[in-house]
Each structure stands twice: as C-alpha cells, then as structure tokens.
Scaffold this motif. Structure first.
Motif, PDB file in Angstrom:
ATOM      1  N   ALA A   1      -6.988 -28.722 -30.311  1.00 51.48           N
ATOM      2  CA  ALA A   1      -6.109 -28.343 -29.204  1.00 51.48           C
ATOM      3  C   ALA A   1      -6.488 -26.975 -28.664  1.00 51.48           C
ATOM      4  O   ALA A   1      -6.975 -26.122 -29.404  1.00 51.48           O
ATOM      5  CB  ALA A   1      -4.674 -28.312 -29.699  1.00 51.48           C
TER       6      ALA A   1
ATOM      7  N   GLU B   1       4.656 -33.945 -27.436  1.00 53.16           N
ATOM      8  CA  GLU B   1       4.947 -34.385 -28.800  1.00 53.16           C
ATOM      9  C   GLU B   1       5.318 -33.173 -29.634  1.00 53.16           C
ATOM     10  O   GLU B   1       4.839 -32.066 -29.357  1.00 53.16           O
ATOM     11  CB  GLU B   1       3.715 -35.046 -29.433  1.00 53.16           C
TER      12      GLU B   1
ATOM     13  N   TYR C   1       3.789 -30.632 -35.510  1.00 53.12           N
ATOM     14  CA  TYR C   1       4.233 -30.514 -36.905  1.00 53.12           C
ATOM     15  C   TYR C   1       3.304 -29.577 -37.644  1.00 53.12           C
ATOM     16  O   TYR C   1       2.101 -29.533 -37.368  1.00 53.12           O
ATOM     17  CB  TYR C   1       4.191 -31.891 -37.565  1.00 53.12           C
TER      18      TYR C   1
ATOM     19  N   GLU D   1       0.037 -36.549 -38.676  1.00 55.92           N
ATOM     20  CA  GLU D   1       0.309 -35.294 -39.362  1.00 55.92           C
ATOM     21  C   GLU D   1       1.256 -35.635 -40.519  1.00 55.92           C
ATOM     22  O   GLU D   1       2.323 -36.230 -40.303  1.00 55.92           O
ATOM     23  CB  GLU D   1       0.961 -34.312 -38.376  1.00 55.92           C
TER      24      GLU D   1
ATOM     25  N   ILE E   1       2.972 -30.159 -28.589  1.00 55.77           N
ATOM     26  CA  ILE E   1       1.610 -30.368 -28.092  1.00 55.77           C
ATOM     27  C   ILE E   1       1.765 -31.157 -26.796  1.00 55.77           C
ATOM     28  O   ILE E   1       2.509 -32.143 -26.744  1.00 55.77           O
ATOM     29  CB  ILE E   1       0.778 -31.182 -29.102  1.00 55.77           C
TER      30      ILE E   1
ATOM     31  N   LYS F   1      -0.089 -33.438 -24.173  1.00 54.61           N
ATOM     32  CA  LYS F   1      -1.316 -34.246 -24.131  1.00 54.61           C
ATOM     33  C   LYS F   1      -1.464 -34.932 -22.781  1.00 54.61           C
ATOM     34  O   LYS F   1      -0.463 -35.204 -22.126  1.00 54.61           O
ATOM     35  CB  LYS F   1      -1.260 -35.322 -25.229  1.00 54.61           C
TER      36      LYS F   1
ATOM     37  N   LYS G   1      -1.524 -26.735 -27.195  1.00 52.45           N
ATOM     38  CA  LYS G   1      -0.421 -26.464 -28.113  1.00 52.45           C
ATOM     39  C   LYS G   1       0.391 -25.275 -27.608  1.00 52.45           C
ATOM     40  O   LYS G   1      -0.178 -24.315 -27.078  1.00 52.45           O
ATOM     41  CB  LYS G   1      -0.950 -26.221 -29.522  1.00 52.45           C
TER      42      LYS G   1
ATOM     43  N   LYS H   1       3.253 -22.646 -29.044  1.00 48.60           N
ATOM     44  CA  LYS H   1       4.002 -22.153 -30.206  1.00 48.60           C
ATOM     45  C   LYS H   1       4.602 -20.805 -29.847  1.00 48.60           C
ATOM     46  O   LYS H   1       4.032 -20.087 -29.033  1.00 48.60           O
ATOM     47  CB  LYS H   1       3.060 -21.950 -31.402  1.00 48.60           C
TER      48      LYS H   1
ATOM     49  N   GLU I   1      -0.332 -15.936 -32.695  1.00 49.87           N
ATOM     50  CA  GLU I   1      -0.890 -16.815 -33.729  1.00 49.87           C
ATOM     51  C   GLU I   1      -1.660 -16.059 -34.796  1.00 49.87           C
ATOM     52  O   GLU I   1      -2.440 -15.168 -34.478  1.00 49.87           O
ATOM     53  CB  GLU I   1      -1.833 -17.802 -33.075  1.00 49.87           C
TER      54      GLU I   1
ATOM     55  N   ASP J   1      -7.284 -17.563 -38.898  1.00 53.57           N
ATOM     56  CA  ASP J   1      -7.826 -18.163 -40.122  1.00 53.57           C
ATOM     57  C   ASP J   1      -9.185 -17.519 -40.359  1.00 53.57           C
ATOM     58  O   ASP J   1     -10.092 -17.687 -39.544  1.00 53.57           O
ATOM     59  CB  ASP J   1      -7.992 -19.675 -39.952  1.00 53.57           C
TER      60      ASP J   1
ATOM     61  N   ARG K   1      -5.863 -21.642 -46.561  1.00 58.48           N
ATOM     62  CA  ARG K   1      -6.064 -22.800 -45.698  1.00 58.48           C
ATOM     63  C   ARG K   1      -7.095 -23.699 -46.391  1.00 58.48           C
ATOM     64  O   ARG K   1      -8.247 -23.764 -45.997  1.00 58.48           O
ATOM     65  CB  ARG K   1      -6.561 -22.365 -44.313  1.00 58.48           C
TER      66      ARG K   1
HETATM   67  N1  LIG Z   1       1.719 -34.437 -32.518  1.00 50.56           N
HETATM   68  C1  LIG Z   1       0.575 -33.863 -32.828  1.00 50.56           C
HETATM   69  N2  LIG Z   1      -0.571 -34.216 -32.223  1.00 50.56           N
HETATM   70  C2  LIG Z   1      -1.752 -33.611 -32.515  1.00 50.56           C
HETATM   71  N3  LIG Z   1      -1.886 -32.639 -33.435  1.00 50.56           N
HETATM   72  C3  LIG Z   1      -0.780 -32.239 -34.071  1.00 50.56           C
HETATM   73  C4  LIG Z   1       0.490 -32.829 -33.804  1.00 50.56           C
HETATM   74  N4  LIG Z   1       1.400 -32.214 -34.585  1.00 50.56           N
HETATM   75  C5  LIG Z   1       0.742 -31.305 -35.307  1.00 50.56           C
HETATM   76  N5  LIG Z   1      -0.576 -31.294 -35.016  1.00 50.56           N
HETATM   77  C6  LIG Z   1      -1.526 -30.366 -35.634  1.00 50.56           C
HETATM   78  O1  LIG Z   1      -1.807 -29.318 -34.719  1.00 50.56           O
HETATM   79  C7  LIG Z   1      -3.174 -28.976 -34.759  1.00 50.56           C
HETATM   80  C8  LIG Z   1      -3.624 -28.633 -33.374  1.00 50.56           C
HETATM   81  O2  LIG Z   1      -4.011 -27.361 -33.300  1.00 50.56           O
HETATM   82  P1  LIG Z   1      -5.567 -27.031 -33.496  1.00 50.56           P
HETATM   83  O3  LIG Z   1      -6.374 -28.200 -33.185  1.00 50.56           O
HETATM   84  O4  LIG Z   1      -5.864 -25.830 -32.732  1.00 50.56           O
HETATM   85  O5  LIG Z   1      -5.653 -26.818 -35.045  1.00 50.56           O
HETATM   86  P2  LIG Z   1      -5.529 -25.451 -35.833  1.00 50.56           P
HETATM   87  O6  LIG Z   1      -6.725 -24.623 -35.548  1.00 50.56           O
HETATM   88  O7  LIG Z   1      -5.231 -25.792 -37.244  1.00 50.56           O
HETATM   89  O8  LIG Z   1      -4.303 -24.792 -35.147  1.00 50.56           O
HETATM   90  P3  LIG Z   1      -2.968 -24.502 -35.797  1.00 50.56           P
HETATM   91  O9  LIG Z   1      -3.250 -23.386 -36.763  1.00 50.56           O
HETATM   92  O10 LIG Z   1      -2.177 -24.116 -34.588  1.00 50.56           O
HETATM   93  O11 LIG Z   1      -2.507 -25.766 -36.459  1.00 50.56           O
HETATM   94  C9  LIG Z   1      -3.856 -30.214 -35.212  1.00 50.56           C
HETATM   95  O12 LIG Z   1      -4.973 -29.881 -35.984  1.00 50.56           O
HETATM   96  C10 LIG Z   1      -2.838 -30.971 -36.014  1.00 50.56           C
HETATM   97  O13 LIG Z   1      -3.042 -30.703 -37.384  1.00 50.56           O
END
Ligand SMILES: Nc1ncnc2c1ncn2[C@@H]1O[C@H](COP(=O)(O)OP(=O)(O)OP(=O)(O)O)[C@@H](O)[C@H]1O
Length: 559
Positions: free
Chosen positions: A230, A249, A252, A301, A405, A407, A424, A426, A430, A433, A535
């Motif tokens: 995302a 959506e 989570y 998720e 999120i 989409k 996304k 939030k 943020e 990582d 993580r």
């Molecule tokens: N409904 C959803 N659809 C898609 N992804 C979702 C949803 N709910 C939670 N997620 C989570 O959100 C993350 C999307 O953010 P991103 O792809 O940037 O990952 P990230 O780098 O881990 O970011 P974050 O730390 O914000 O989770 C996805 O990796 C997924 O794990």
C-alpha cells in the motif's frame, strides 16, 4: 563448470561499482551457463534457496570459523584476528587457506555443482551430531579450495557476498542475456519474477521460450506470491480523490497471509513467504470447515482478539505464534484469531491477478459466505460520500483497528509493488521498520546483554543499508534479554564492545523527529527513538527505504 570460473565472475563483479557493468558481467555468465543456469541465477547473489523455500543452512559464523581452523590447521585465534581486522570471515578464510601448511595430498578441483549441492545439503542435517557433520562438510569443501574459492564459499555460507548484486541486477541480466535488454524485456522478467519468486524458473523460461514463455508464467498453488503493498495517504479524502473507483476496508494490524487451498490441503504463507501452516492449525481447520472451494489462494489479515474484551490484541502478541514449534495448540487457544479475507488471487484452476478487484471480490464473497466464524470477509464499504467514508474511518478506529485501506475496484493485483492500487490511512506519524546492523554490549549490571542498537534503512539505488541512528534507552530487561538472544547468532565480527551483525532482525522504531546528522552514513538521525517491537514478519529487504526517511524528513516541516 569449475568453481574457479564462477569465482572469476565474482571477482569481476567485485572490481566494478557500476551497476551496468555488473549487469553485463552477469548476463555473459548466464548466457554461458548451460545447464547450470538455475544455480547461477541464485549463486549470483550468494543464495542457495529461493526466498520461499523454508530451508535455512543452520550454520553460524563461529561454526564456519571452526571449520576453517579444522581444515587449514591455522589457529582459532589467528582466524578470529583476521576476521576482526577485515570484518569479513570470507577474507579470513582466504588468508587461512593461504597460510595452510603445504600438504602432499593432491586436492580435487572444485565444481560449481558440488559446492552448491554440498552447501544446500547442510540444511538437511538434523538431530544430534548435526553441527559436527556440518563442520566436517564445510571443512571437506574448504580442503579442496584455493584461497579465493574459500573466500566466496564462506561468504555464501554466512550470507554476505558484498558484491552489490541485488534482485534488480539479476533481473536485468536475465533480460540482457536472453531477451533484448530493453525496458519492455526488463518488465517481462520482473513480472515473471513477481509471480514465481524464483529466478531459476524465470531464467530458464526466458532462455528456452523468450518473452512469450515468461508471459505464460503465472500464479501457482503452493508457490508463494509476493504481497501487493500500500501507499500512504494523509487523509481519507486525499485517498478518495486519488482512487478511481474506491472501496474502503478496515486496516487490521495483524499478520498478512496468503492461504493456498486445494481440496483438503491447506498451506499458510506469511508476507515473507514463510510457510506457517504448522503454527496455525486453527486457521487450517477453519478454512477446511468454512470455505466451499476446490482450489483457491485467499489473501487475508489474521488478527488475534482478546477472548474477554473482544478487542484486537497488538501484532506483537500474535507474532509469538509465528515462530513457535511447541505448544502450538495451547498458544492457539490463548490467542484465538479471526481471518479477515480481503482478496482472491486464484480460484478453481485460474489465476485472478489480472482481473479487476471488483471481480476478485465477487468471487471471494461467494467462497467466504456469510456464516463463517473464523474466516470472514474484511469489513468494507463502498462510500456514498466523503462524510460516509469519514464515518467508516471513525468506525474502524472505534473498533480498535489501525485505520482504513482505500482500494481501487478497477485495479489488477500487482505482486510485490507499491503501485497505488491501495492507499492506507492511519492517524499517527508512522513508525519506521529498521534493520539492526550493529550492537554494543551494555555496561555494568547488564554487561552480558547487547543493547545500543545501530539501525539502518535500505537504500534501493545503492543496494545497501544506511544507518539512521541508534536505540540505546528505554529497553526493559526482558527486551534486552530477547534482543540479545536474537542478535548473538548473527554476530559477524567484533570490535571492542561493538558487534557487527548479519542484517536480519527488523524492529519497529517510534521517534519524535528526524534530524540531519553527520554521525550516520544516511545523513539522518532519529530523535528520541523508542523500541516498538520486533517485526519478525519482515526481512531486511522489507525495511523502510532511505527514500522514505528522506521524504518523512521533508514532510515533517510541511504538516
Ligand atoms: N483490508 C486490508 N487489505 C489489505 N491490507 C491490509 C488490510 N488490513 C490490513 N492490511 C495490512 O496493511 C498492510 C498495508 O500496508 P503496507 O503494504 O504498507 O505494509 P507495511 O509496510 O507493513 O505497513 P504497515 O506497517 O502500515 O502495516 C498490509 O501489508 C496488510 O498486512
């Protein structure tokens, strides 16, 4: 093919810092590789397994150092000294082989396939005596090695090739060796890699069947696929403005999984493509009981909920389940999960990744149905207005979820890309990582523990990690103990009280501000960094990008 020929390729890669030259060197070696092409596509980066193969060598640096001492007869202390001086156990191995007393034994010429098979074989040793057998196997290999061969064998074992060859270089080299090397060819190879995650298949297909063959490669059951990522939007209304046909959506905060199903066979893969089926028997049972399908790949998720309050529990608690090998059912009962399904990439023999999200979701909703207890469709809404979207966002936060999120219902699925098909939103600044690259033993009472962590982000352009600060306070004893246990096996070299680590552990870091700094090679430093948890679901290549640190640095003045 003799291993020394591959070593000559490594040396040429080492001698240039130009990515274009590295690509050409690799392309030539791929074109000449004959039946060894699959092995070479991996060994180019010092890899022995595809990213999704669950095997790990199970060999630490100190065990490798012991094998070097065994086979060369050079004293442990001298090897340690060389290792400390150069920070590279490969260089220490080369020096030890060079210094090895002459033997009268005629040694064998090393062959690429032997090296590859022997090293892969190390992962298979199990049970009592397996460490000794691993040391013996490495020692035997090094007995036949020239100094330079020993250097690269050892670097391959410890997972630090230092050649500046990343996924992108291998991709471009395949496109140059077997297609015309154009932008279009690179995109073809990239797409094929995204759906297969395996350069062995991609390289051979490009060579045998060209671009058309690559195009035929698709998602397959039980071969993990990278996740679509995302982008971030500051507000829900920004996200709506940027999205052609929006669906909202809940976002989570759980573990992202892809669940592959065929009949009664179910396998669960994490975002890092690890197979965690054994750790989640409750998910497997629920999929078995609640889904009606012949075959499917569902993305979801997985969230653990507190059985008393019904609130979602932080990801860190769920992550305890990911690495567990014992008391799995007990932990499953302690942290019961819900699987929030949000995408469908494959169904009844057909890949769906090129279909629009609307079609994938229609199909998903048929599979998941309304009555599921554990596997449920992620909460979603097709917003009728900006206010409607804002109230859905408020609901998500009220429910204890992370945000939403947004989409695009018209978009295809792009594995591994941050293409803007989902945004996304939030509420907070943020966290980052970051990878732990160095650590220092603490002082006084805590002197057995590694604290004072040097943290790095990943620079895609330079293909290297760049330090952005250190975390040295606010860690509890329990956290220090856990950090030490995780970092100790990764020590590559020691300088005074500082250990340089194999970059594997990723932690979430909260902070107040990003400042410019000359102390760290990224040019930035985090102000007041705090430990936000491990993580375990991310690898070093998933760490935050240097570009993001730069952007956050600039953005903090404009908000
Ligand atoms: N409904 C959803 N659809 C898609 N992804 C979702 C949803 N709910 C939670 N997620 C989570 O959100 C993350 C999307 O953010 P991103 O792809 O940037 O990952 P990230 O780098 O881990 O970011 P974050 O730390 O914000 O989770 C996805 O990796 C997924 O794990």
């Amino acid at each position: 093919m003799e291993y020394r020929r591959l070593v000559a390729v490594y040396d040429r890669l080492d001698a240039t810092s130009s990515t274009i030259e590295k690509t050409d060197i690799l392309a030539d070696s791929f074109a000449d590789a004959g039946e060894l092409l699959p092995e070479l596509t991996q060994l180019a980066r010092g890899h022995l397994f595809a990213s999704w193969e669950s095997d790990e060598l199970g060999v630490s640096s100190s065990l490798t150092a012991r094998a070097i001492a065994d086979t060369t007869g050079v004293d442990d202390d001298r090897i340690d000294e060389w290792w400390r001086e150069t920070g590279d156990l490969g260089d220490a191995a080369a020096a030890a082989v060079e210094a090895r007393p002459q033997t009268t034994l005629v040694s064998e010429t090393l062959d690429v396939r032997d090296v590859y098979t022997t090293l892969r074989g190390l992962a298979a040793y199990e049970g009592t005596g397996s460490q000794t057998r691993r040391t013996d196997a490495i020692a035997e290999l090094l007995a036949d090695a020239e100094p330079n061969e020993a250097r690269y064998i050892v670097r391959t074992i410890v997972g630090a090739m230092r050649l500046g060859v990343g996924e992108g270089t291998v991709r471009d080299a395949v496109a140059t060796a077997f297609l015309d090397g154009s932008e279009a060819a690179i995109r073809d190879v990239e797409r094929a890699y995204e759906v297969t995650n395996d350069f062995r298949t991609v390289g051979e297909t490009a060579r045998e069947r060209g671009a058309a063959g690559l195009d035929d490669l698709s998602v397959e059951l039980f071969r993990p696929i990278k996740a679509m990522l995302a982008q971030k939007a500051e507000t829900v209304s920004d996200a709506l403005d940027a999205t052609e046909r929006p669906l909202l959506e809940y976002k989570y905060d759980g573990m992202r999984v892809k669940i592959h199903v065929r009949g009664e066979t179910v396998r669960v893969f994490t975002r890092r493509l690890e197979d965690v089926t054994a750790q989640f028997p409750d998910v497997v049972r629920a999929v078995d009981d609640e889904l009606t399908t012949q075959s499917a790949i569902i993305e979801a998720e997985v969230v653990a909920y507190d059985s008393e309050t019904g609130d979602p529990t932080p990801f860190q608690k769920l992550s305890k389940r990911i690495k567990r090998t014992n008391e799995i059912e007990q932990l499953a009962a302690e942290y019961p999960v819900t699987v929030h399904a949000f995408d469908l990439l494959y169904h009844d023999g057909q890949s769906l990744i090129d279909a629009p999200l609307s079609e994938r979701l229609t199909c998903l909703e048929e599979l998941v149905g309304q009555s599921g207890q554990t596997v449920v469709r992620a909460t979603h809404r097709r917003p009728t207005s900006g206010d409607d979207a804002a109230s859905f966002y408020a609901d998500a936060l009220e429910a204890g979820q992370e945000g939403v999120i947004v989409k695009n219902l018209n978009a295809a699925y792009q594995p591994g890309s941050r293409v803007g098909y989902m945004l996304k939103v939030k509420p907070t600044m943020e966290p980052l990582d970051l990878v732990v690259v160095r650590a220092k033993w603490s002082e006084g009472r805590k002197s057995d523990w590694l604290g004072r962590l040097r943290l790095a982000c990943w620079d895609v352009e330079r293909q290297e990690l760049r330090e952005v600060g250190r975390l040295f306070s606010g860690l509890t004893d329990a956290q220090l103990r856990e950090i030490t246990a995780k970092l100790e096996p990764l020590i590559q070299s020691v300088d005074g009280r500082t250990a340089r680590l194999r970059p594997e552990v990723v932690i979430e870091v909260e902070y107040e501000e990003i400042q410019e700094s000359t102390t760290y090679d990224s040019g930035y430093a985090l102000r007041f960094p705090r430990f936000g948890g491990f993580r375990d679901d991310l690898g070093p290549e998933d760490a935050d990008r240097f570009e993001r640190v730069e952007r956050l640095y600039e953005d903090q003045w404009t908000h």
